[in-house]
Design a protein around this motif. Sequence first.
Motif, PDB file in Angstrom:
ATOM      1  N   ARG A 131       0.940  -1.261   0.155  1.00 40.03           N
ATOM      2  CA  ARG A 131       0.110  -0.156   0.074  1.00 40.03           C
ATOM      3  C   ARG A 131       0.868   1.047   0.156  1.00 40.03           C
ATOM      4  O   ARG A 131       0.740   2.210  -0.702  1.00 40.03           O
ATOM      5  N   LEU A 132       1.878   1.349   0.847  1.00 38.12           N
ATOM      6  CA  LEU A 132       2.704   2.585   0.866  1.00 38.12           C
ATOM      7  C   LEU A 132       3.606   2.647  -0.124  1.00 38.12           C
ATOM      8  O   LEU A 132       3.944   3.824  -0.661  1.00 38.12           O
ATOM      9  N   GLU A 166       1.557   4.204  -2.802  1.00 38.32           N
ATOM     10  CA  GLU A 166       1.168   5.651  -2.156  1.00 38.32           C
ATOM     11  C   GLU A 166       2.715   6.742  -2.682  1.00 38.32           C
ATOM     12  O   GLU A 166       2.530   7.729  -2.390  1.00 38.32           O
TER      13      GLU A 166
END
Length: 132
Positions: free
Chosen positions: A91-92, A95
Amino acid sequence: MRKIEHLGIAVKDLTASNELFSKLLNVPPYKTESVESEGVNTAFFQMGETKIELLEATNPDSPIAKFIEKRGEGIHHIAFDVTDIYAEVARLKAEGFTVLNETPKPGADNKLVVFLHPKSTNGVLIELCQEK
Ligand code: ZN
């Protein structure tokens, strides 16, 4: 991210700092542990749901030795407790955060850990950790 699991503080002398923090917090460390692969000796203090981790370098090439050389003693990282470290890394990354080690590695206190580069997090080294 569930909560701040611990704050990491870089210290020059773990024995002296254990005494200092024992006085400050009015509780002794519940654990001391060496993490050979990271070149650190650590001590943990429980503060309710959160912990304080003191880190001392075991050799001049340790990231802690380099940190103290550059910035002096002080707060070194913030560690967030996560339930699925692999999903959080994915996820990071999506992002746009810079992940220092994409494969979680064994850290102190029976954890799997991943670090995010401080350049992508306003100068703060972020640790993700998950209970093994
Ligand atoms: Zn930590």
